[in-house]
Scaffold this motif. Structure first.
Motif, PDB file in Angstrom:
ATOM      1  N   GLU B   3       0.942  -1.224  -0.092  1.00 43.30           N
ATOM      2  CA  GLU B   3       0.071  -0.126  -0.083  1.00 43.30           C
ATOM      3  C   GLU B   3       0.770   1.328  -0.006  1.00 43.30           C
ATOM      4  O   GLU B   3       0.390   2.384  -0.281  1.00 43.30           O
ATOM      5  N   VAL B   4       2.065   1.062   0.540  1.00 42.13           N
ATOM      6  CA  VAL B   4       2.854   2.262   0.467  1.00 42.13           C
ATOM      7  C   VAL B   4       4.307   1.802  -0.029  1.00 42.13           C
ATOM      8  O   VAL B   4       4.837   0.691   0.441  1.00 42.13           O
ATOM      9  N   GLU B   5       4.804   2.379  -1.120  1.00 37.76           N
ATOM     10  CA  GLU B   5       6.020   2.082  -1.823  1.00 37.76           C
ATOM     11  C   GLU B   5       7.232   3.064  -1.725  1.00 37.76           C
ATOM     12  O   GLU B   5       6.669   4.379  -2.070  1.00 37.76           O
ATOM     13  N   GLN B   6       8.275   2.983  -1.502  1.00 34.39           N
ATOM     14  CA  GLN B   6       9.191   3.856  -1.652  1.00 34.39           C
ATOM     15  C   GLN B   6      10.281   3.534  -2.539  1.00 34.39           C
ATOM     16  O   GLN B   6      10.526   2.097  -2.880  1.00 34.39           O
ATOM     17  N   ASN B   7      10.910   4.513  -3.110  1.00 34.66           N
ATOM     18  CA  ASN B   7      12.122   4.121  -4.140  1.00 34.66           C
ATOM     19  C   ASN B   7      12.979   3.210  -3.308  1.00 34.66           C
ATOM     20  O   ASN B   7      13.438   3.547  -2.110  1.00 34.66           O
ATOM     21  N   SER B   8      13.373   2.047  -3.978  1.00 35.37           N
ATOM     22  CA  SER B   8      13.999   1.032  -3.302  1.00 35.37           C
ATOM     23  C   SER B   8      15.435   1.458  -2.575  1.00 35.37           C
ATOM     24  O   SER B   8      15.928   0.948  -1.719  1.00 35.37           O
ATOM     25  N   GLY B   9      16.349   2.377  -3.481  1.00 30.86           N
ATOM     26  CA  GLY B   9      17.446   2.772  -2.889  1.00 30.86           C
ATOM     27  C   GLY B   9      18.480   1.448  -3.380  1.00 30.86           C
ATOM     28  O   GLY B   9      18.170   0.537  -3.871  1.00 30.86           O
ATOM     29  N   GLY B  16      26.589  17.886   1.446  1.00 35.39           N
ATOM     30  CA  GLY B  16      25.969  18.985   1.090  1.00 35.39           C
ATOM     31  C   GLY B  16      24.991  18.906  -0.147  1.00 35.39           C
ATOM     32  O   GLY B  16      24.555  20.227  -0.462  1.00 35.39           O
ATOM     33  N   ALA B  17      24.801  17.905  -0.674  1.00 33.34           N
ATOM     34  CA  ALA B  17      23.809  17.654  -1.745  1.00 33.34           C
ATOM     35  C   ALA B  17      22.291  17.651  -1.233  1.00 33.34           C
ATOM     36  O   ALA B  17      22.149  17.558   0.170  1.00 33.34           O
ATOM     37  N   ILE B  18      21.397  17.392  -2.205  1.00 33.90           N
ATOM     38  CA  ILE B  18      20.126  17.408  -1.818  1.00 33.90           C
ATOM     39  C   ILE B  18      19.702  16.122  -2.157  1.00 33.90           C
ATOM     40  O   ILE B  18      19.962  15.424  -3.065  1.00 33.90           O
ATOM     41  N   ALA B  19      19.158  15.604  -0.653  1.00 28.51           N
ATOM     42  CA  ALA B  19      18.726  14.135  -0.882  1.00 28.51           C
ATOM     43  C   ALA B  19      17.022  14.017  -1.267  1.00 28.51           C
ATOM     44  O   ALA B  19      16.450  14.518  -0.482  1.00 28.51           O
ATOM     45  N   SER B  20      16.887  13.152  -1.940  1.00 28.73           N
ATOM     46  CA  SER B  20      15.381  13.065  -2.438  1.00 28.73           C
ATOM     47  C   SER B  20      14.926  11.778  -2.233  1.00 28.73           C
ATOM     48  O   SER B  20      15.338  10.953  -3.021  1.00 28.73           O
ATOM     49  N   LEU B  21      13.883  11.670  -1.526  1.00 28.67           N
ATOM     50  CA  LEU B  21      13.408  10.481  -0.968  1.00 28.67           C
ATOM     51  C   LEU B  21      11.733  10.519  -1.597  1.00 28.67           C
ATOM     52  O   LEU B  21      10.967  11.509  -1.155  1.00 28.67           O
ATOM     53  N   ASN B  22      11.261   9.345  -2.180  1.00 31.67           N
ATOM     54  CA  ASN B  22       9.783   9.339  -2.706  1.00 31.67           C
ATOM     55  C   ASN B  22       9.176   8.132  -2.320  1.00 31.67           C
ATOM     56  O   ASN B  22       9.617   7.022  -1.744  1.00 31.67           O
ATOM     57  N   CYS B  23       7.761   8.452  -2.353  1.00 34.07           N
ATOM     58  CA  CYS B  23       7.123   7.474  -1.605  1.00 34.07           C
ATOM     59  C   CYS B  23       5.460   7.736  -2.546  1.00 34.07           C
ATOM     60  O   CYS B  23       4.956   8.588  -2.822  1.00 34.07           O
ATOM     61  N   THR B  24       4.754   6.546  -2.797  1.00 33.41           N
ATOM     62  CA  THR B  24       3.864   6.570  -3.463  1.00 33.41           C
ATOM     63  C   THR B  24       2.625   5.664  -2.518  1.00 33.41           C
ATOM     64  O   THR B  24       3.365   4.554  -1.889  1.00 33.41           O
ATOM     65  N   ALA B  63       8.926  18.210   3.335  1.00 33.86           N
ATOM     66  CA  ALA B  63       8.122  17.236   2.703  1.00 33.86           C
ATOM     67  C   ALA B  63       7.113  17.761   1.642  1.00 33.86           C
ATOM     68  O   ALA B  63       6.710  18.907   2.003  1.00 33.86           O
ATOM     69  N   GLN B  64       6.741  17.205   0.743  1.00 35.77           N
ATOM     70  CA  GLN B  64       5.823  17.419  -0.240  1.00 35.77           C
ATOM     71  C   GLN B  64       4.778  16.425  -0.470  1.00 35.77           C
ATOM     72  O   GLN B  64       4.999  15.109  -0.351  1.00 35.77           O
ATOM     73  N   LEU B  65       3.380  16.796  -0.574  1.00 34.72           N
ATOM     74  CA  LEU B  65       2.497  15.957  -0.661  1.00 34.72           C
ATOM     75  C   LEU B  65       1.558  16.386  -2.030  1.00 34.72           C
ATOM     76  O   LEU B  65       1.313  17.500  -2.058  1.00 34.72           O
ATOM     77  N   ASN B  66       1.327  15.434  -2.735  1.00 33.20           N
ATOM     78  CA  ASN B  66       0.389  15.580  -3.918  1.00 33.20           C
ATOM     79  C   ASN B  66      -0.639  14.417  -3.914  1.00 33.20           C
ATOM     80  O   ASN B  66      -0.400  13.168  -4.365  1.00 33.20           O
ATOM     81  N   LYS B  67      -1.836  14.683  -3.227  1.00 32.83           N
ATOM     82  CA  LYS B  67      -2.721  13.713  -3.095  1.00 32.83           C
ATOM     83  C   LYS B  67      -3.333  13.184  -4.627  1.00 32.83           C
ATOM     84  O   LYS B  67      -3.797  12.260  -4.495  1.00 32.83           O
ATOM     85  N   ALA B  68      -3.340  14.048  -5.683  1.00 33.18           N
ATOM     86  CA  ALA B  68      -3.819  13.836  -6.831  1.00 33.18           C
ATOM     87  C   ALA B  68      -2.991  12.761  -7.261  1.00 33.18           C
ATOM     88  O   ALA B  68      -3.489  11.719  -8.027  1.00 33.18           O
ATOM     89  N   SER B  69      -1.786  12.918  -7.284  1.00 33.93           N
ATOM     90  CA  SER B  69      -0.661  11.876  -7.756  1.00 33.93           C
ATOM     91  C   SER B  69      -0.426  10.761  -6.895  1.00 33.93           C
ATOM     92  O   SER B  69       0.492   9.839  -7.038  1.00 33.93           O
ATOM     93  N   GLN B  70      -0.977  10.906  -5.653  1.00 33.67           N
ATOM     94  CA  GLN B  70      -0.843   9.875  -4.421  1.00 33.67           C
ATOM     95  C   GLN B  70       0.687   9.841  -4.163  1.00 33.67           C
ATOM     96  O   GLN B  70       1.232   8.526  -4.475  1.00 33.67           O
ATOM     97  N   TYR B  71       1.361  10.935  -3.862  1.00 35.81           N
ATOM     98  CA  TYR B  71       2.906  11.007  -3.969  1.00 35.81           C
ATOM     99  C   TYR B  71       3.492  11.887  -2.544  1.00 35.81           C
ATOM    100  O   TYR B  71       2.729  12.800  -2.656  1.00 35.81           O
ATOM    101  N   VAL B  72       4.197  11.450  -2.031  1.00 37.01           N
ATOM    102  CA  VAL B  72       4.645  12.129  -0.955  1.00 37.01           C
ATOM    103  C   VAL B  72       6.244  11.889  -1.077  1.00 37.01           C
ATOM    104  O   VAL B  72       6.832  10.974  -1.336  1.00 37.01           O
ATOM    105  N   SER B  73       7.026  13.021  -0.648  1.00 38.22           N
ATOM    106  CA  SER B  73       8.331  13.020  -1.064  1.00 38.22           C
ATOM    107  C   SER B  73       9.033  13.873   0.423  1.00 38.22           C
ATOM    108  O   SER B  73       8.398  14.519   1.035  1.00 38.22           O
ATOM    109  N   LEU B  74      10.189  13.481   0.548  1.00 39.79           N
ATOM    110  CA  LEU B  74      11.108  14.265   1.470  1.00 39.79           C
ATOM    111  C   LEU B  74      12.387  14.625   0.913  1.00 39.79           C
ATOM    112  O   LEU B  74      13.299  13.820   0.325  1.00 39.79           O
TER     113      LEU B  74
END
Lengths: 115, 112
Positions: B3-9, B16-24, B63-74
């Motif tokens: 029901e909740v999937e994350q980019n597998s890594g 110093g970089a930006i780390a982007s973590l995704n979840c649907t 944290a970013q949330l897009n309910k239309a796309s069912q997507y959450v990110s950090l």
């Protein structure tokens, strides 16, 4: 600060023993949860409770039971421990309600080894 | 079916970089979303929660949330080696009152 404590950090038991894991929270949370965490399998919910004496099965309740006689305390019982119950056990608690009330706070975990 | 999937890594970024973590997530009724950080051998620690569409910022974390796309990110800005951990995404579904559904987690390594 929310504080969730668990009775032991490390526990070693023998196959067939009855094992009690205890969890206590001091924030007057209604909900309490027991999870186990295994490499590659993530967090899996065993049981949860939304009120005193109330309990609901989670995803993997087989081989476990729970007890909640007081609001602050939630016990997990392994009736007859088996080697496949070797795992990290995590307790969590939260308020009832929506939004921020659903934030779950975790205890430090109990690493149980069954020999 | 998860029901909740994350980019597998695992995900590796330089300091110093930006780390982007995704979840649907699959449950359209999900109302609240959480990001937990878990260091090796420790229990999960809540770092962000989000309930409304859009961005929510807290220090170096967004944290970013897009309910239309069912997507959450950090997003973690200015990543530090101390950010190296497993990050767990969790959601509360419309019919799972009080119960969180967790993703499998993404291992993040920040290298100096």
């Amino acid at each position: 600060d929310v504080k969730v404590t668990q009775s032991s950090r490390y526990l070693v038991k023998r196959t067939g023993e009855k094992v009690f894991l205890e969890c206590v929270q001091d924030m007057d949370h209604e909900n309490m949860f027991w999870y186990r965490q295994d490499p590659g399998l993530g967090l899996r919910l065993i049981y949860f409770s939304y009120d005193v004496k109330m309990k609901e099965k989670g995803d993997i309740p087989e081989g476990y039971s729970v007890s909640r006689e007081k609001k602050e305390r939630f016990s997990l019982i392994l009736e007859s421990a088996s080697t496949n119950q070797t795992s990290m056990y995590l307790c969590a608690s939260s308020f009832k309600g929506l939004g921020s009330y659903n934030e779950q706070f975790f205890g430090p975990g109990t690493r149980l080894t069954v020999l | 079916q998860k029901e909740v999937e994350q980019n597998s890594g695992p995900l590796s970024v330089p300091e110093g970089a930006i780390a982007s973590l995704n979840c649907t997530y699959s449950d359209r009724g999900s109302q609240s979303f959480f990001w937990y950080r878990q260091y090796s051998g420790k229990s999960p620690e809540l770092i962000m929660s989000i309930y409304s569409n859009g961005d929510k910022e807290d220090g170096r974390f967004t944290a970013q949330l897009n309910k239309a796309s069912q997507y959450v990110s950090l997003l973690i800005r200015d990543s530090q080696p101390s950010d190296s951990a497993t990050y767990l995404c969790a959601a509360i579904g419309g019919t799972s009152y009080g119960k969180l559904t967790f993703g499998q987690g993404t291992i993040l390594t920040v290298h100096p």
